[in-house]
Motif scaffolding. Structure first.
Motif, mmCIF file in Angstrom:
data_model
loop_
_atom_site.group_PDB
_atom_site.id
_atom_site.type_symbol
_atom_site.label_atom_id
_atom_site.label_comp_id
_atom_site.label_asym_id
_atom_site.label_seq_id
_atom_site.Cartn_x
_atom_site.Cartn_y
_atom_site.Cartn_z
ATOM 1 N N MET A 18 0.901 -1.276 -0.006
ATOM 2 C CA MET A 18 0.152 -0.277 0.013
ATOM 3 C C MET A 18 0.834 1.181 -0.023
ATOM 4 N N LYS A 19 0.557 1.960 -0.800
ATOM 5 C CA LYS A 19 1.070 3.581 -0.989
ATOM 6 C C LYS A 19 0.416 4.610 -0.576
ATOM 7 N N PHE A 20 1.085 5.795 -0.057
ATOM 8 C CA PHE A 20 -0.027 6.953 0.449
ATOM 9 C C PHE A 20 -0.572 7.499 -0.814
ATOM 10 N N ALA A 21 -0.126 7.361 -1.836
ATOM 11 C CA ALA A 21 -0.672 7.823 -3.183
ATOM 12 C C ALA A 21 -2.196 7.014 -3.521
ATOM 13 N N ASP A 22 -2.182 5.664 -2.841
ATOM 14 C CA ASP A 22 -3.513 4.988 -3.084
ATOM 15 C C ASP A 22 -4.754 5.297 -2.230
ATOM 16 N N LEU A 23 -4.429 6.104 -1.178
ATOM 17 C CA LEU A 23 -5.560 6.631 -0.038
ATOM 18 C C LEU A 23 -6.575 7.706 -0.478
ATOM 19 N N TYR A 35 8.234 9.701 4.879
ATOM 20 C CA TYR A 35 7.640 8.440 5.100
ATOM 21 C C TYR A 35 7.307 7.782 3.747
ATOM 22 N N ASP A 36 7.617 6.600 3.749
ATOM 23 C CA ASP A 36 7.758 5.760 2.546
ATOM 24 C C ASP A 36 6.127 5.262 2.433
ATOM 25 N N GLU A 37 5.706 4.512 3.249
ATOM 26 C CA GLU A 37 4.216 3.948 3.264
ATOM 27 C C GLU A 37 3.576 4.322 4.248
ATOM 28 N N PRO A 38 2.382 4.062 4.204
ATOM 29 C CA PRO A 38 1.371 4.227 5.397
ATOM 30 C C PRO A 38 1.465 3.278 6.395
ATOM 31 N N THR A 39 1.475 3.670 7.663
ATOM 32 C CA THR A 39 1.367 2.386 8.748
ATOM 33 C C THR A 39 -0.125 1.829 8.615
ATOM 34 N N PRO A 40 -0.095 0.706 9.334
ATOM 35 C CA PRO A 40 -1.674 -0.076 9.289
ATOM 36 C C PRO A 40 -2.834 0.812 9.554
ATOM 37 N N ILE A 41 -2.540 1.670 10.601
ATOM 38 C CA ILE A 41 -3.808 2.376 10.989
ATOM 39 C C ILE A 41 -4.154 3.559 9.847
ATOM 40 N N GLN A 42 -2.784 4.218 9.346
ATOM 41 C CA GLN A 42 -3.330 4.992 8.272
ATOM 42 C C GLN A 42 -3.794 4.499 7.117
ATOM 43 N N ILE A 72 -8.622 1.409 17.342
ATOM 44 C CA ILE A 72 -8.011 1.046 18.586
ATOM 45 C C ILE A 72 -6.496 0.903 18.445
ATOM 46 N N ALA A 73 -5.859 1.961 18.654
ATOM 47 C CA ALA A 73 -4.270 2.018 18.495
ATOM 48 C C ALA A 73 -3.941 2.888 19.590
ATOM 49 N N GLN A 74 -2.680 2.950 19.899
ATOM 50 C CA GLN A 74 -1.951 3.787 20.660
ATOM 51 C C GLN A 74 -0.857 4.485 20.045
ATOM 52 N N THR A 75 -0.161 5.414 20.672
ATOM 53 C CA THR A 75 0.986 6.323 20.206
ATOM 54 C C THR A 75 2.110 5.421 19.762
ATOM 55 N N GLY A 76 2.609 5.676 18.641
ATOM 56 C CA GLY A 76 3.638 4.762 18.140
ATOM 57 C C GLY A 76 3.078 4.264 17.067
ATOM 58 N N THR A 77 1.854 3.947 16.775
ATOM 59 C CA THR A 77 1.156 3.347 15.573
ATOM 60 C C THR A 77 1.253 4.287 14.388
ATOM 61 N N GLY A 78 1.494 5.387 14.417
ATOM 62 C CA GLY A 78 1.218 6.536 13.410
ATOM 63 C C GLY A 78 -0.564 7.069 13.486
ATOM 64 N N LYS A 79 -0.881 6.919 14.735
ATOM 65 C CA LYS A 79 -2.344 7.129 14.490
ATOM 66 C C LYS A 79 -2.555 8.719 14.274
ATOM 67 N N TYR A 89 -14.824 0.148 12.453
ATOM 68 C CA TYR A 89 -13.846 -0.195 13.602
ATOM 69 C C TYR A 89 -12.392 -0.696 12.998
ATOM 70 N N ILE A 90 -11.465 -0.259 13.405
ATOM 71 C CA ILE A 90 -10.145 -0.442 13.073
ATOM 72 C C ILE A 90 -9.429 -0.853 14.364
ATOM 73 N N GLU A 91 -8.631 -1.961 14.392
ATOM 74 C CA GLU A 91 -7.990 -2.308 15.499
ATOM 75 C C GLU A 91 -6.223 -2.670 14.950
ATOM 76 N N VAL A 92 -5.266 -1.985 15.439
ATOM 77 C CA VAL A 92 -4.062 -2.365 15.115
ATOM 78 C C VAL A 92 -3.327 -2.909 16.116
ATOM 79 N N ALA A 93 -2.223 -3.754 15.808
ATOM 80 C CA ALA A 93 -1.481 -4.337 16.817
ATOM 81 C C ALA A 93 -0.649 -3.061 17.968
ATOM 82 N N ARG A 94 -0.496 -3.674 19.054
ATOM 83 C CA ARG A 94 0.024 -2.789 20.014
ATOM 84 C C ARG A 94 1.623 -2.971 19.425
#
Ligand code: AMP
Length: 484
Positions: A1-6, A21-28, A44-51, A204-209
């Protein structure tokens, strides 16, 4: 996935590129398209995930169309603390530099006059802590009827701090047709209830800790007697290639005493805890970020959510009582591709706490054996131990130094965590702790038992509109910013 696809605009893609940034994080990747389609969202995400970028980026594109009106912000982001609010503001400055958006930051401890002026001129993005926002609202300085986009960030922390009733009030002042985004590291029942009440058919989105899944962090626990903790810490600081470290303690008194002790042993250490006023906390953090000091002794309340990059080590001088705090703490290291090391000191009294941590993170943390560490029940639990290199396997006790006694006040001191009691016990309004966004002069009140007066009455003594409670330097964005 690329930012350009979002589905983001070209101007925004340029800002993302400029941020490196090369690519979006899962939450992005999951959140941005939905936000752009104006859907409500639970992340459902915390700091460090790119939220943060997962809501800031689409917001910038949404707000690029439309006009500002005096006193009526077009969007609102609620943050539990001044530090987090300031970090979100920095994100808007970074990503919004190709857009003409105006932003105002409403946080305690900063002069109200400039904030009111900014509101009068019209803002696209209002970033606020609930206490200050309610103050201004009750003074009639702000109208929320033009606010079509609401972000509730760190909702579980808002709950910990007793802000949920305020958030409910704020939600009820916004148009019912608004878009609402709610982010939380966990989903306790009161947050679920809040979401059910104020969000409509949310995605609803949940990403790994980030921390528990983060193979970039080498984690160890070290068995140690309470009295030997300081010596063990000094030993590890000297022998484990520590360049920068955050050392977490459960109590404010321990933070103060440990920082003092480290300094007296020649270490370059600073401290950050809930009894310090805002300007001192920021000054200390700046010294750490600038490399003037390389060790920061911290409490959870003061350090949670702060984005300090490049920390080589995290030491849990005390095993955290709340397993979630473990994840937050060790997440300060091993960030953005760098490897980091996290050591957790475990005394016999911490057996239950470490057990809870291991249940949450889903595995036993390898035991690190330092031969001779006083009271260490080395490998007593039969686990494979990560043994210190031979050259390091000397007793940490420095010859000729008197063994240090655990400071008595550590036990007598009210735990910092007591400021945010167990979630289920929380919402009683009259038992709220003093908030992190109260004016700086009130922060010292944290060491006293929480006042029993209703919270609304606590706000009856808000910051004087023109008082200068903030003593430190005020970066431009803390008052008002034009992104251009
Ligand atoms: P947050 O979870 O929002 O606190 O972000 C944590 C860190 O990740 C911040 O330092 C961001 O600048 C960084 N970050 C955000 N998005 C990305 C990305 N797509 N790639 C790399 N780093 C990012």
């Amino acid at each position: 996935m690329k930012f350009a696809d979002l589905g983001l605009s070209d101007e925004l893609l340029q800002s993302v590129l400029a941020a490196g940034y090369d690519e979006p994080t899962p939450i992005q990747a999951q959140a941005i398209p939905s936000v752009l389609m104006m859907r409500d969202l639970i992340g459902i995400a915390q700091t460090g995930t790119g939220k943060t970028a997962s809501f800031v980026l689409p917001m910038i594109d949404i707000l690029a169309h439309g006009r500002r009106r005096a006193l009526m912000p077009r969007s609102l982001i609620l943050e539990p603390t001044r530090e987090l609010a300031a970090q979100v503001a920095e994100n808007f400055e970074k990503y919004g530099k190709n857009h003409d958006l105006k932003m105002a930051l409403l946080i305690g401890g900063v002069q109200m006059g400039d904030q009111v002026k900014a509101l009068n001129e019209g803002v696209d993005v209002l970033i606020a802590t609930p206490g200050r926002l309610m103050d201004l609202f009750e003074r009639g300085k702000i109208m929320l009827t033009g606010c079509d986009l609401l972000v509730i960030d760190e909702a579980d922390r808002m709950l910990d701090m007793g802000f949920i009733p305020d958030i409910e009030t704020i939600c009820s002042k916004l148009p019912t047709t608004r878009q609402t985004l709610l982010f939380s590291a966990t989903m306790p029942a009161p947050i679920k209830k809040l979401a059910d009440k104020f969000l409509s058919n949310p995605k609803y989105i949940e990403v790994a800790r980030p921390a528990s899944n983060n193979t970039q962090i080498v984690q160890h626990k070290v068995a140690v007697a309470g009295k030997a903790k300081r010596e063990l810490l000094r030993h590890l600081l000297r022998t484990d290639n520590v360049s920068t470290a955050i050392i977490f303690c459960n109590r404010k008194t321990t933070v103060r005493e440990l920082a003092k002790s480290l300094k007296s042993h020649g270490f370059s250490a600073g401290e950050i805890h809930g009894d310090m006023d805002q300007s001192s906390r920021i000054a200390e953090l700046d010294r750490f970020k600038a490399g003037t000091i390389n060790l920061l002794v911290a409490s959870d309340v003061a350090a949670r959510g702060l984005d300090v990059k490049g920390v080589s080590h995290v030491f849990n001088f005390d095993t955290p009582w709340h397993p979630d705090d473990y994840v937050h703490r060790i997440g300060r290291t091993g960030r953005a591709g760098a490897t980091g090391r996290a050591f957790t000191f475990v005394t016999p009294e911490d057996a239950e706490a470490i057990d809870n941590v291991e249940k949450l993170t889903g595995g036993k943390i390898p035991l690190y054996v330092v031969d001779g560490a006083d009271g260490a029940p080395a490998a007593a639990d039969g686990e494979a131990s990560a043994r210190a290199p031979r050259s390091d396997r000397r007793a940490p006790k420095a010859r000729g130094t008197k063994p240090e006694r655990a400071p008595r006040s550590e036990n007598a001191d009210r735990p910092e965590q007591a400021e945010r009691p167990a979630r289920q016990e929380r919402p009683a309004r009259d038992e709220r702790p003093v908030r992190e966004d109260v004016p700086a002069r009130d922060v010292t009140a944290q060491s006293a038992p929480p006042p029993r007066a209703p919270a609304r009455q606590q706000r009856a003594d808000p910051v004087d509109a023109n008082s200068g409670d903030w003593n430190g330097p005020v970066p431009d964005f803390l008052n008002f910013s034009a992104i251009s």
